[in-house]
Write a protein that holds these residues in place. Structure first.
Motif, mmCIF file in Angstrom:
data_model
loop_
_atom_site.group_PDB
_atom_site.id
_atom_site.type_symbol
_atom_site.label_atom_id
_atom_site.label_comp_id
_atom_site.label_asym_id
_atom_site.label_seq_id
_atom_site.Cartn_x
_atom_site.Cartn_y
_atom_site.Cartn_z
ATOM 1 N N LEU A 245 0.935 -1.150 0.024
ATOM 2 C CA LEU A 245 -0.162 0.016 0.009
ATOM 3 C C LEU A 245 0.965 1.311 0.067
ATOM 4 O O LEU A 245 0.486 2.170 -0.712
ATOM 5 C CB LEU A 245 -1.007 -0.081 1.249
ATOM 6 C CG LEU A 245 -2.208 -1.006 0.941
ATOM 7 C CD1 LEU A 245 -2.970 -1.172 2.459
ATOM 8 C CD2 LEU A 245 -3.124 -0.789 -0.050
ATOM 9 N N MET A 246 1.933 1.213 0.806
ATOM 10 C CA MET A 246 2.762 2.349 0.784
ATOM 11 C C MET A 246 3.420 2.516 -0.549
ATOM 12 O O MET A 246 3.714 3.716 -1.128
ATOM 13 C CB MET A 246 4.007 2.389 1.860
ATOM 14 C CG MET A 246 3.323 2.618 3.197
ATOM 15 S SD MET A 246 4.563 2.150 4.466
ATOM 16 C CE MET A 246 5.766 3.317 4.110
ATOM 17 N N ILE B 9 2.045 2.104 -3.279
ATOM 18 C CA ILE B 9 1.206 2.622 -4.205
ATOM 19 C C ILE B 9 0.970 3.874 -3.933
ATOM 20 O O ILE B 9 0.631 4.722 -4.882
ATOM 21 C CB ILE B 9 -0.073 1.504 -4.006
ATOM 22 C CG1 ILE B 9 0.122 0.237 -4.583
ATOM 23 C CG2 ILE B 9 -1.367 2.191 -4.825
ATOM 24 C CD1 ILE B 9 -0.973 -0.777 -4.499
ATOM 25 N N LEU B 10 0.778 4.170 -2.598
ATOM 26 C CA LEU B 10 0.461 5.731 -2.393
ATOM 27 C C LEU B 10 1.590 6.509 -2.477
ATOM 28 O O LEU B 10 1.143 7.924 -2.721
ATOM 29 C CB LEU B 10 -0.071 5.314 -0.901
ATOM 30 C CG LEU B 10 -1.406 4.818 -0.742
ATOM 31 C CD1 LEU B 10 -2.004 4.938 0.456
ATOM 32 C CD2 LEU B 10 -2.524 5.428 -1.644
ATOM 33 N N LEU B 11 2.636 6.329 -2.049
ATOM 34 C CA LEU B 11 3.960 7.319 -2.061
ATOM 35 C C LEU B 11 4.068 7.796 -3.191
ATOM 36 O O LEU B 11 4.246 9.081 -3.277
ATOM 37 C CB LEU B 11 5.216 6.510 -1.461
ATOM 38 C CG LEU B 11 5.306 6.457 0.004
ATOM 39 C CD1 LEU B 11 6.397 5.835 0.287
ATOM 40 C CD2 LEU B 11 4.988 7.876 0.574
ATOM 41 N N ALA C 196 1.936 8.610 -5.445
ATOM 42 C CA ALA C 196 0.632 9.686 -5.820
ATOM 43 C C ALA C 196 0.919 10.861 -4.925
ATOM 44 O O ALA C 196 0.511 11.981 -5.266
ATOM 45 C CB ALA C 196 -0.485 8.801 -5.541
ATOM 46 N N ILE C 197 1.176 10.487 -3.552
ATOM 47 C CA ILE C 197 1.536 11.814 -2.753
ATOM 48 C C ILE C 197 2.490 12.566 -3.451
ATOM 49 O O ILE C 197 2.523 13.775 -3.349
ATOM 50 C CB ILE C 197 1.915 11.154 -1.477
ATOM 51 C CG1 ILE C 197 0.665 10.608 -0.851
ATOM 52 C CG2 ILE C 197 2.453 12.375 -0.539
ATOM 53 C CD1 ILE C 197 1.044 9.773 0.457
ATOM 54 N N GLN C 198 3.714 12.130 -3.782
ATOM 55 C CA GLN C 198 4.758 12.981 -4.347
ATOM 56 C C GLN C 198 4.398 13.687 -5.500
ATOM 57 O O GLN C 198 4.692 14.735 -5.944
ATOM 58 C CB GLN C 198 6.098 12.177 -4.599
ATOM 59 C CG GLN C 198 6.642 11.493 -3.508
ATOM 60 C CD GLN C 198 7.229 12.351 -2.830
ATOM 61 O OE1 GLN C 198 6.983 12.877 -1.510
ATOM 62 N NE2 GLN C 198 8.566 12.920 -3.287
ATOM 63 N N SER D 61 1.303 14.821 -6.066
ATOM 64 C CA SER D 61 0.537 15.720 -5.671
ATOM 65 C C SER D 61 1.263 17.117 -5.028
ATOM 66 O O SER D 61 1.040 18.196 -5.349
ATOM 67 C CB SER D 61 -0.603 15.235 -4.751
ATOM 68 O OG SER D 61 -0.048 14.825 -3.519
#
Length: 110
Positions: A57-58, A60-62, A64-66, A68
């Motif tokens: 999950l991290m 996948i999400l990191l 996307a966070i970077q 944004s």
């Protein structure tokens, strides 16, 4: 012993952790319901599975966070450039010349 249905026997047995255990005895099955006093620990396999899921999950999400964050920085930079240009335009409208540091080349400057 409490009999609520024919053919089934319920008995309450004292549990080891202070809770009671309800034992159901039937001619076809034997079910033991564990009360609130019983403790169950996680196995090492369960812990590794949870850690792996969190890692996926991290992963996948990191990104996307970077992405944004980068979009936010770009929007902030564009906004700053726009505000500087508007400031120069407003200064020119008020004083009929550009502020110091802004050079406007004319044919007479050469």
């Amino acid at each position: 012993m409490v009999n609520s249905k024919p053919g089934r026997n319920y008995s309450r047995v004292a549990g080891g952790g202070g809770g009671s255990v309800l034992r159901l005895s039937d001619s076809s099955c034997s079910i033991r319901a564990i009360g609130s006093g019983a403790k169950r620990a996680f196995t090492i396999v369960e812990l590794l599975v949870v850690i792996t899921i969190i890692g996926i999950l991290m992963g996948i999400l990191l990104p996307a966070i970077q992405q944004s964050r980068e979009t936010g920085r770009r929007i902030n930079c564009i906004s700053n450039l726009k505000n500087q240009a508007l400031g120069v335009v407003y200064f020119h409208e008020a004083y009929r010349h550009f502020p110091l540091g802004i050079y406007q080349a004319t044919s007479l400057d050469h």
